[in-house]
Design an enzyme around this catalytic site. Structure first.
Site, mmCIF file in Angstrom:
data_model
loop_
_atom_site.group_PDB
_atom_site.id
_atom_site.type_symbol
_atom_site.label_atom_id
_atom_site.label_comp_id
_atom_site.label_asym_id
_atom_site.label_seq_id
_atom_site.Cartn_x
_atom_site.Cartn_y
_atom_site.Cartn_z
ATOM 1 C CG ASP A 85 -2.469 1.091 1.101
ATOM 2 O OD1 ASP A 85 -2.423 1.055 -0.331
ATOM 3 O OD2 ASP A 85 -3.156 0.898 2.286
ATOM 4 C CD GLU A 184 -12.497 2.609 3.531
ATOM 5 O OE1 GLU A 184 -10.767 2.514 2.197
ATOM 6 O OE2 GLU A 184 -11.870 2.865 4.178
HETATM 7 O O1 KIV Z 1 -4.855 0.442 4.635
HETATM 8 C C1 KIV Z 1 -6.284 -0.143 4.062
HETATM 9 O O2 KIV Z 1 -6.267 -1.332 5.154
HETATM 10 C C2 KIV Z 1 -7.117 -0.422 3.770
HETATM 11 C C3 KIV Z 1 -8.258 -0.888 3.446
HETATM 12 C C4 KIV Z 1 -9.424 -0.772 4.027
HETATM 13 C C5 KIV Z 1 -8.693 -1.049 1.563
HETATM 14 O O3 KIV Z 1 -6.506 0.501 2.589
#
Ligand code: KIV
Length: 295
Positions: A85, A184
């Site tokens: 991420d 989301e």
């Molecule tokens: O950072 C995270 O956990 C997310 C999810 C909620 C999709 O982006």
């Protein structure tokens, strides 16, 4: 990794729901991977779940922190696809920054793909990362990194024109080359319409059952937060691991304090002749003791 991008497309085509969950360390990565989930996200939600930056905001998670967690998770996943991420400000400034940071998640930390939030400039960033050879997942609707700008953590797209903007953003992210999109906190009917329009899978969180898959934060679904935590409307607790962990540690503390742990079954023995030689040596003082005595 045995879950591939074509496999995700096949799941969408066949109407088989895709399962995604977050993980932040090796043991939980092994557990969720062996449970058979398709996608494991090392989310910047780590800021709340494991790093303790803030109970809600994800903005303080850094690239360096997430790289360490992603490295551990990628070592623990044999089957699932691991998503790194991109945290706040790791891709907002320029395409170059975005590609360089995405590359670190894949090359240094072992992620298979990356995720970024938003539309606008994020669409160009996604295209740049894809052009560099790294698959990208988009994330629209409630985008926690820009929650302040959105007026808080609240559902998005509840007015028709805002819903249409989300729809157009999803189409633009697909055109930019994204292989999937997280939706989301988008109204169920809007998320379903977007999912129907796209050829790439959508993964919903708080967006109802009409998306191609679901994602939840592991600590939310297992009720694993250390203390009382806010439970968003869309979270279901599938287990109460926090309580089980607390009970386990309390039982351990009670047994240590009560003298019942460790028991005879937890100790290592020494042969009687070795013990007696050891005792004799202790009584006589060891060679090392004699050296110290000379000092
Ligand atoms: O950072 C995270 O956990 C997310 C999810 C909620 C999709 O982006």
């Amino acid at each position: 990794m045995t879950v591939t991008l074509p496999h995700l497309r096949e799941l969408k085509l066949s109407g088989t729901p895709i399962v995604m969950v977050t993980a932040y360390d090796l043991p939980t990565a092994r557990i969720v991977d062996s449970a058979g989930v398709d996608l494991v996200l090392v989310g910047d939600s780590a800021a709340n779940t494991v790093l303790g930056h803030d109970p809600i905001s994800t903005v303080r998670a850094t690239v360096d922190e997430l790289l360490i967690l992603t490295r551990a998770v990628s070592r623990g996943c044999e089957h699932a696809m691991v998503i790194g991420d991109l945290p706040f400000m790791s891709y907002q400034v320029s395409d170059e920054d975005a590609v360089r940071n995405a590359g670190r998640f894949v090359k240094d930390a072992g992620a298979d793909v990356v995720k970024l939030e938003g539309s606008g400039t994020s669409i160009a960033r996604a295209a740049a990362i894809v052009a560099a050879g790294i698959p990208v997942m988009g994330h629209i609707g409630l985008t926690p990194q820009t929650a302040t700008k959105l007026g808080g953590h609240k559902a998005q797209g509840r007015e028709w024109h805002h819903a249409k903007r989300l729809y157009d953003d999803a189409v633009a992210l697909e055109a930019a080359g994204c292989f999937g999109i997280v939706l989301e906190c988008v109204p169920e009917a809007v998320a379903a319409a977007i999912s129907k329009r796209l050829t790439i899978p959508t993964i919903g969180i708080g967006s109802g059952a009409g998306t191609d898959g679901q994602v939840l934060v592991l600590h939310d679904l297992l009720d694993m937060h250390g203390a009382d935590s806010f439970q968003p409307k869309f979270v279901k607790r599938f287990a109460h691991i926090g309580d089980a962990m607390r009970e386990g540690v309390k039982a351990y503390a009670d047994e240590v304090r009560g003298g019942t742990f460790p028991g005879p079954e937890h100790v290592f023995a020494i042969a009687p002749e070795e013990l007696s030689a050891f005792q004799t040596a202790v009584e006589a003082g060891s060679a090392d003791d004699n050296i110290l005595a000379d000092w």
